[in-house]
Design a protein around this motif. Structure first.
Motif, PDB file in Angstrom:
ATOM      1  N   ILE A  26       0.838  -1.209   0.000  1.00 57.52           N
ATOM      2  CA  ILE A  26       0.000   0.000   0.000  1.00 57.52           C
ATOM      3  C   ILE A  26       0.869   1.254   0.000  1.00 57.52           C
ATOM      4  CG2 ILE A  26      -1.660   1.351   1.362  1.00 57.52           C
ATOM      5  CD1 ILE A  26      -2.952  -0.985  -0.051  1.00 57.52           C
ATOM      6  N   LYS A  27       1.951   1.213   0.791  1.00 55.90           N
ATOM      7  CA  LYS A  27       2.857   2.361   0.860  1.00 55.90           C
ATOM      8  C   LYS A  27       3.493   2.625  -0.498  1.00 55.90           C
ATOM      9  CE  LYS A  27       6.753   4.225   3.505  1.00 55.90           C
ATOM     10  NZ  LYS A  27       7.739   3.976   4.598  1.00 55.90           N
ATOM     11  N   MET A  28       3.898   1.562  -1.186  1.00 57.87           N
ATOM     12  CA  MET A  28       4.485   1.724  -2.526  1.00 57.87           C
ATOM     13  C   MET A  28       3.470   2.302  -3.510  1.00 57.87           C
ATOM     14  SD  MET A  28       6.735  -1.784  -2.921  1.00 57.87           S
ATOM     15  CE  MET A  28       7.120  -1.405  -4.625  1.00 57.87           C
ATOM     16  N   LEU A  29       2.213   1.870  -3.401  1.00 54.13           N
ATOM     17  CA  LEU A  29       1.166   2.389  -4.279  1.00 54.13           C
ATOM     18  C   LEU A  29       0.910   3.870  -3.999  1.00 54.13           C
ATOM     19  CD1 LEU A  29      -0.953   1.884  -6.452  1.00 54.13           C
ATOM     20  CD2 LEU A  29      -2.515   1.078  -4.678  1.00 54.13           C
ATOM     21  N   GLU A  30       0.921   4.245  -2.717  1.00 55.09           N
ATOM     22  CA  GLU A  30       0.727   5.654  -2.339  1.00 55.09           C
ATOM     23  C   GLU A  30       1.866   6.510  -2.877  1.00 55.09           C
ATOM     24  OE1 GLU A  30      -1.868   5.534   1.781  1.00 55.09           O
ATOM     25  OE2 GLU A  30       0.296   5.130   1.908  1.00 55.09           O
ATOM     26  N   GLN A  31       3.089   5.971  -2.853  1.00 51.22           N
ATOM     27  CA  GLN A  31       4.239   6.716  -3.385  1.00 51.22           C
ATOM     28  C   GLN A  31       4.102   6.911  -4.895  1.00 51.22           C
ATOM     29  OE1 GLN A  31       7.603   4.377  -2.091  1.00 51.22           O
ATOM     30  NE2 GLN A  31       7.680   5.326  -0.052  1.00 51.22           N
ATOM     31  N   GLU A  32       3.602   5.881  -5.578  1.00 51.20           N
ATOM     32  CA  GLU A  32       3.431   5.967  -7.034  1.00 51.20           C
ATOM     33  C   GLU A  32       2.329   6.962  -7.397  1.00 51.20           C
ATOM     34  OE1 GLU A  32       2.601   2.992 -10.855  1.00 51.20           O
ATOM     35  OE2 GLU A  32       3.003   2.164  -8.866  1.00 51.20           O
ATOM     36  N   VAL A  33       1.226   6.936  -6.627  1.00 52.00           N
ATOM     37  CA  VAL A  33       0.120   7.871  -6.888  1.00 52.00           C
ATOM     38  C   VAL A  33       0.493   9.283  -6.474  1.00 52.00           C
ATOM     39  CG1 VAL A  33      -2.271   8.426  -6.255  1.00 52.00           C
ATOM     40  CG2 VAL A  33      -1.630   6.056  -6.710  1.00 52.00           C
ATOM     41  N   GLY A  34       1.279   9.385  -5.403  1.00 54.36           N
ATOM     42  CA  GLY A  34       1.707  10.698  -4.926  1.00 54.36           C
ATOM     43  C   GLY A  34       0.867  11.267  -3.813  1.00 54.36           C
ATOM     44  N   TYR A  35      -0.129  10.507  -3.355  1.00 54.93           N
ATOM     45  CA  TYR A  35      -1.023  10.954  -2.293  1.00 54.93           C
ATOM     46  C   TYR A  35      -1.392   9.762  -1.405  1.00 54.93           C
ATOM     47  CZ  TYR A  35      -1.700  15.140  -5.137  1.00 54.93           C
ATOM     48  OH  TYR A  35      -1.504  16.291  -5.857  1.00 54.93           O
ATOM     49  N   PRO A  36      -1.718  10.012  -0.151  1.00 55.87           N
ATOM     50  CA  PRO A  36      -2.177   8.903   0.710  1.00 55.87           C
ATOM     51  C   PRO A  36      -3.531   8.378   0.250  1.00 55.87           C
ATOM     52  CG  PRO A  36      -2.399  11.006   1.851  1.00 55.87           C
ATOM     53  CD  PRO A  36      -1.631  11.285   0.584  1.00 55.87           C
ATOM     54  N   LEU A  37      -3.686   7.081   0.364  1.00 60.29           N
ATOM     55  CA  LEU A  37      -4.938   6.444  -0.036  1.00 60.29           C
ATOM     56  C   LEU A  37      -5.858   6.211   1.157  1.00 60.29           C
ATOM     57  CD1 LEU A  37      -3.537   3.769  -2.520  1.00 60.29           C
ATOM     58  CD2 LEU A  37      -4.300   6.102  -3.005  1.00 60.29           C
ATOM     59  N   PHE A  38      -5.270   6.175   2.358  1.00 63.21           N
ATOM     60  CA  PHE A  38      -6.053   5.923   3.567  1.00 63.21           C
ATOM     61  C   PHE A  38      -5.720   6.953   4.639  1.00 63.21           C
ATOM     62  CE2 PHE A  38      -5.676   1.791   1.516  1.00 63.21           C
ATOM     63  CZ  PHE A  38      -6.990   1.330   1.549  1.00 63.21           C
ATOM     64  N   ASN A  39      -6.722   7.374   5.390  1.00 59.80           N
ATOM     65  CA  ASN A  39      -6.526   8.133   6.616  1.00 59.80           C
ATOM     66  C   ASN A  39      -6.414   7.128   7.753  1.00 59.80           C
ATOM     67  OD1 ASN A  39      -6.651  10.769   5.531  1.00 59.80           O
ATOM     68  ND2 ASN A  39      -8.899  10.647   5.457  1.00 59.80           N
ATOM     69  N   ARG A  40      -5.328   7.185   8.486  1.00 59.30           N
ATOM     70  CA  ARG A  40      -5.119   6.267   9.599  1.00 59.30           C
ATOM     71  C   ARG A  40      -5.461   6.978  10.897  1.00 59.30           C
ATOM     72  NH1 ARG A  40      -1.949   5.484   5.370  1.00 59.30           N
ATOM     73  NH2 ARG A  40      -1.238   3.394   4.762  1.00 59.30           N
ATOM     74  N   ILE A  41      -6.541   6.539  11.517  1.00 59.22           N
ATOM     75  CA  ILE A  41      -7.018   7.157  12.754  1.00 59.22           C
ATOM     76  C   ILE A  41      -6.919   6.092  13.843  1.00 59.22           C
ATOM     77  CG2 ILE A  41      -8.905   8.427  13.854  1.00 59.22           C
ATOM     78  CD1 ILE A  41     -10.035   8.796  10.970  1.00 59.22           C
ATOM     79  N   GLY A  42      -5.771   6.094  14.550  1.00 61.64           N
ATOM     80  CA  GLY A  42      -5.552   5.053  15.552  1.00 61.64           C
ATOM     81  C   GLY A  42      -5.481   3.705  14.865  1.00 61.64           C
ATOM     82  N   LYS A  43      -6.308   2.763  15.316  1.00 60.72           N
ATOM     83  CA  LYS A  43      -6.367   1.442  14.709  1.00 60.72           C
ATOM     84  C   LYS A  43      -7.347   1.400  13.537  1.00 60.72           C
ATOM     85  CE  LYS A  43      -5.069  -1.216  18.819  1.00 60.72           C
ATOM     86  NZ  LYS A  43      -5.442  -2.324  19.729  1.00 60.72           N
ATOM     87  N   LYS A  44      -8.105   2.481  13.377  1.00 56.95           N
ATOM     88  CA  LYS A  44      -9.085   2.543  12.300  1.00 56.95           C
ATOM     89  C   LYS A  44      -8.503   3.237  11.070  1.00 56.95           C
ATOM     90  CE  LYS A  44     -13.127   2.696  15.374  1.00 56.95           C
ATOM     91  NZ  LYS A  44     -14.343   3.457  15.740  1.00 56.95           N
ATOM     92  N   ILE A  45      -9.014   2.868   9.898  1.00 57.76           N
ATOM     93  CA  ILE A  45      -8.612   3.524   8.655  1.00 57.76           C
ATOM     94  C   ILE A  45      -9.841   3.828   7.817  1.00 57.76           C
ATOM     95  CG2 ILE A  45      -6.337   2.415   8.580  1.00 57.76           C
ATOM     96  CD1 ILE A  45      -7.472   0.528   6.449  1.00 57.76           C
ATOM     97  N   GLU A  46      -9.689   4.806   6.929  1.00 62.35           N
ATOM     98  CA  GLU A  46     -10.760   5.143   5.986  1.00 62.35           C
ATOM     99  C   GLU A  46     -10.141   5.633   4.690  1.00 62.35           C
ATOM    100  OE1 GLU A  46     -13.043   8.197   7.837  1.00 62.35           O
ATOM    101  OE2 GLU A  46     -11.535   9.758   7.450  1.00 62.35           O
ATOM    102  N   LEU A  47     -10.867   5.466   3.607  1.00 65.93           N
ATOM    103  CA  LEU A  47     -10.373   5.916   2.305  1.00 65.93           C
ATOM    104  C   LEU A  47     -10.325   7.436   2.233  1.00 65.93           C
ATOM    105  CD1 LEU A  47     -12.236   3.529  -0.153  1.00 65.93           C
ATOM    106  CD2 LEU A  47      -9.765   3.775  -0.010  1.00 65.93           C
ATOM    107  N   THR A  48      -9.250   7.965   1.668  1.00 62.77           N
ATOM    108  CA  THR A  48      -9.217   9.389   1.347  1.00 62.77           C
ATOM    109  C   THR A  48      -9.960   9.605   0.038  1.00 62.77           C
ATOM    110  OG1 THR A  48      -7.176   9.174   0.074  1.00 62.77           O
ATOM    111  CG2 THR A  48      -6.936   9.597   2.442  1.00 62.77           C
ATOM    112  N   LYS A  49     -10.159  10.841  -0.364  1.00 63.68           N
ATOM    113  CA  LYS A  49     -10.811  11.118  -1.646  1.00 63.68           C
ATOM    114  C   LYS A  49     -10.009  10.533  -2.805  1.00 63.68           C
ATOM    115  CE  LYS A  49     -14.411  13.383  -0.207  1.00 63.68           C
ATOM    116  NZ  LYS A  49     -15.762  12.812  -0.403  1.00 63.68           N
ATOM    117  N   VAL A  50      -8.666  10.660  -2.699  1.00 62.29           N
ATOM    118  CA  VAL A  50      -7.818  10.058  -3.728  1.00 62.29           C
ATOM    119  C   VAL A  50      -7.959   8.544  -3.690  1.00 62.29           C
ATOM    120  CG1 VAL A  50      -5.428   9.697  -4.483  1.00 62.29           C
ATOM    121  CG2 VAL A  50      -6.171  11.961  -3.721  1.00 62.29           C
ATOM    122  N   GLY A  51      -8.053   7.981  -2.495  1.00 58.64           N
ATOM    123  CA  GLY A  51      -8.234   6.539  -2.335  1.00 58.64           C
ATOM    124  C   GLY A  51      -9.515   6.057  -2.995  1.00 58.64           C
ATOM    125  N   GLU A  52     -10.586   6.861  -2.889  1.00 57.71           N
ATOM    126  CA  GLU A  52     -11.850   6.497  -3.523  1.00 57.71           C
ATOM    127  C   GLU A  52     -11.713   6.432  -5.046  1.00 57.71           C
ATOM    128  OE1 GLU A  52     -14.729   9.280  -2.172  1.00 57.71           O
ATOM    129  OE2 GLU A  52     -14.782   8.512  -0.106  1.00 57.71           O
TER     130      GLU A  52
END
Length: 297
Positions: A26-52
């Motif tokens: 996932i980290k490699m994919l985020e580096q390739e896209v140039g933006y985070p794909l997930f918001n990490r909130i503690g143990k929870k995660i959610e898609l960012t707009k770019v992730g969607e």
């Protein structure tokens, strides 16, 4: 899977890989896209707009790959599946129905559905049928239209006549046994007689071609039928004449969407159709038929 589970550990378990491996991908994919794909909130995660956006495009890619797979399977000799053919009600339906008997004997595992409609072009454009056969009426940029043959309509009776031709005005004074007004043959006859300022008053109307032939054979009256029907059914004891002044003909067209994939079932049926047209020696445009055959290669 991560976007579905919204949990790295659960997604890793579903994928059968370790959680660190998944996080690294996932980290490699985020580096390739140039933006985070997930918001990490503690143990929870959610898609960012770019992730969607990435998720939706990934689903599109997955769908395309599945489509490639299904097309490749259809291109090979997989005698399974279904075939939908849109046809006008009337003699073209009879032509296709008779060919379906041969087709089903050759490919018993392929289901064939005949879609009888007055709007053949619309049925093909809206993917209700793999292809259509009818009298082409409207021009659509998305349709590839090929003229198959010219349908001729015969005057038939139980009396042999030395003259091979008969005028339409002479036909109209005969006691006629005809199809109902919704039938394509009848529509053409009605339209032409109306243009001649004549009105047709048949003594019998029936939608059964067998009934028409039997009634004519029995001497109840005469009829007007397409050459297709005359060729396909038992016409022993019957005689035909070509109608002239004016002649009754109608061009029959094959229609399919442009640049569409022709599946295995459609290819085999079209080849059978072309073979039957050539066997019956209909008046065809050889270049059009050759073009249609080449499109199947």
């Amino acid at each position: 899977m991560v976007s579905k589970e919204l949990h790295f550990t659960k997604a890793a378990e579903r994928l059968g890989i370790s959680q660190p491996t998944l996080s690294h991908q996932i980290k490699m994919l985020e580096q390739e896209v140039g933006y985070p794909l997930f918001n990490r909130i503690g143990k929870k995660i959610e898609l960012t707009k770019v992730g969607e956006i990435v998720q939706q495009e990934a689903m599109n890619i997955r769908s395309s790959i599945q489509n490639i797979t299904s097309q490749v399977k259809a291109l090979t000799k997989v005698e399974l599946g279904e075939l939908k053919i849109a046809v006008l009600p009337g003699e073209i339906t009879d032509l296709v129905s008779n060919l379906c008997i041969q087709f089903s004997q050759l490919y018993p595992n392929i289901k064939v559905f005949i879609v009888t409609t007055d709007q053949v072009e619309k049925a093909v454009l809206e993917n209700q049928a793999d292809f259509g056969i009818g009298f082409h009426l409207n021009q659509y940029d998305m349709l590839q239209v090929t003229k198959l043959y010219d349908e001729e309509f015969y005057f038939i009776s139980n009396q042999r006549n030395g003259n091979q031709k008969i005028s339409l005005s002479s036909v109209l004074v005969q006691p006629l046994i005809l199809f109902p007004s919704i039938h394509q043959c009848r529509k053409i006859l009605d339209k032409t007689s109306y243009e001649m300022d004549r009105q047709i008053e048949p003594i019998v109307e029936t939608s059964s071609i067998e009934s028409i032939l039997n009634l004519v054979r029995s001497g109840v009256g005469s009829s007007v039928v397409s050459r297709t029907l005359y060729e396909f059914y038992d016409t022993e004891g019957l005689f035909f004449q070509h109608i002239e002044e004016p002649s009754l003909t109608k061009a029959v067209y094959f229609m399919m969407k442009k640049n569409c994939f022709i599946n295995y079932a459609a290819r085999k049926f079209i080849k059978l159709l072309v073979s039957e047209i050539e066997k019956l020696q209909f008046h065809t445009e050889k270049s059009a038929i050759t073009s249609l055959q080449n499109s199947l290669l």
